[in-house]
Design an enzyme around this catalytic site. Sequence first.
Site, short mmCIF file in Angstrom:
data_model
loop_
_atom_site.label_atom_id
_atom_site.label_comp_id
_atom_site.label_asym_id
_atom_site.label_seq_id
_atom_site.Cartn_x
_atom_site.Cartn_y
_atom_site.Cartn_z
N HIS A 198 0.96 -1.15 -0.04
CA HIS A 198 0.08 -0.18 0.06
C HIS A 198 0.79 1.12 0.00
O HIS A 198 1.12 1.69 0.92
CB HIS A 198 -0.87 0.11 1.14
N HIS A 206 1.63 5.09 -1.96
CA HIS A 206 1.18 6.05 -2.95
C HIS A 206 2.34 6.73 -3.27
O HIS A 206 3.01 7.69 -2.90
CB HIS A 206 0.11 7.15 -2.22
N ARG A 260 1.98 8.91 -6.39
CA ARG A 260 1.53 10.05 -6.91
C ARG A 260 1.79 10.33 -8.55
O ARG A 260 1.19 11.15 -8.96
CB ARG A 260 1.88 10.95 -6.30
N ASN A 277 -5.06 5.78 -7.09
CA ASN A 277 -5.53 7.15 -6.99
C ASN A 277 -4.51 8.17 -7.62
O ASN A 277 -4.30 9.17 -6.98
CB ASN A 277 -6.09 7.55 -5.76
N ASP A 291 -8.59 2.68 -3.16
CA ASP A 291 -8.04 3.38 -2.21
C ASP A 291 -8.10 4.94 -2.13
O ASP A 291 -7.86 5.47 -3.12
CB ASP A 291 -6.78 3.03 -1.70
N HIS A 310 -10.93 0.13 0.96
CA HIS A 310 -10.88 1.13 1.71
C HIS A 310 -12.38 1.26 2.43
O HIS A 310 -13.26 1.64 1.93
CB HIS A 310 -10.46 2.36 0.93
N HIS A 312 -5.80 -0.76 5.97
CA HIS A 312 -5.48 0.01 7.08
C HIS A 312 -6.73 -0.03 8.12
O HIS A 312 -7.51 0.86 8.56
CB HIS A 312 -5.48 1.61 6.82
N ASP A 360 0.83 2.70 3.84
CA ASP A 360 -0.04 3.91 3.29
C ASP A 360 0.86 5.23 3.03
O ASP A 360 0.11 6.16 3.33
CB ASP A 360 -1.16 4.03 4.28
N HIS A 388 2.28 14.67 0.24
CA HIS A 388 1.54 15.69 0.21
C HIS A 388 2.65 17.03 0.19
O HIS A 388 3.47 17.12 1.10
CB HIS A 388 0.63 15.98 1.08
#
Length: 429
Positions: free
Chosen positions: A57, A59, A61, A91, A151, A178, A231, A304, A308
């Site tokens: 899991h 990200h 981006r 995502n 997710d 999720h 999660h 996870d 950002h």
Amino acid sequence: MSTIYLIRGASILGGEPTDLLLRDGVIAEIGAGLSAEGAEVVDASGLIALPGLVDLHTHLREPGREDAETVESGTQAAALGGFTAVHAMANTDPVADTAGVVEQVWRLGREAGHCDVFPVGAVTIGLAGERLAELGAMADSAARVRVFSDDGQCVSDPLLMRRALEYVKAFDGVIAQHAQEPRLTENAQMNEGELSGKLGLAGWPAVAEEAVIARDCLLAAHVGSRLHVCHVSTAGSVEIVRQAKANGWQVTAEVTPHHLLLTDELATTYDPIYKVNPPLRSGADVEVLRAALADGTIDIVATDHAPHPLEDKDCEWAAAAFGMLGLETALSVVQETLVDPGLLDWAGVAERMSYAPARIGRLSDHGRPLEVGEPANVVLYDPSARSVVDSGSLASLSRNTPYAGMELPGRVLATFLHGRPTVLDGKLT
């Protein structure tokens, strides 16, 4: 660069010190006093040797939010954290809901070369929860997708979730849910309880997670398919997963490092660095999660990792994005919360951070034991080290780590991917 590495004096899974000879991408020999002409010697005295970690899991981006992370930077962070394989969540922008996008992410991972990247395909088109995405085409693509997840969004429509579970049976896929009932979490900001009332932040009830998990366990059992719960964060969720496993259903579950260490008390700072989805829960929940990971009710640790940019976190709590970094600190948090207190040994860490996630993701050359003839995906870890987390020194393009300024144990000193070092002496090669 040498293709032969002789690791001297490593303690495999915490056992007696021994040598490992890595040649042509595999573990060629294991034993005391090994030698090999032309080998580069790596002194591993006092270090634990673990199989390369696998994250189910992550990200990354890219494509779309390269200001937060790229496949290049994210896999650098992964290698520094001891990971040799990561599953990149869908995502992105565009969403990874077609064979073309998942193949793009897969190729970016191969080009970067820091760890193997396995794309996760979206369950629904655009993560909109209305129509199934091209699950079969993604499974048949060069990326060979086996894990599918929306997710960031819950597949809240029970009929759509049933159809997805039925569909992936054809190629032994898994739906990673999720679990968040959207009607119960509208404008929710933190764990629902006495503290959320005091802070004036909209509460996120445990039942919003637990209701979806219960429904989906029943659906997975009904159609005879594989469900993975992302999660897990509440004691009630643990009990539902435990019952599903007792029934013999094909249900697996993950917990994040931050849900093993941090609690909702941190929300009293109103610092959005602690805002995450699902939210940080109570200390009682944390204790149950640790015990459930130790006894196998929760199968794996998954980071996870959710980078950002500064502007998405450096603002008021309600406007801030959900998410925390996790790749570079995951093994240290697991040592702090499970190994040092005696809940897990290093063999248990290997099971929950390498073997089991590789099984769930249906990976063939990761999550393998450190034995002769196996792929040379190896991590050398110093459990005696201690250091303060410095957000400015992280490989990620983002800085939203909740551990900044916190002293954590352990340090990854080397990571070998298919026999090639991606990290040596704690630095990227």
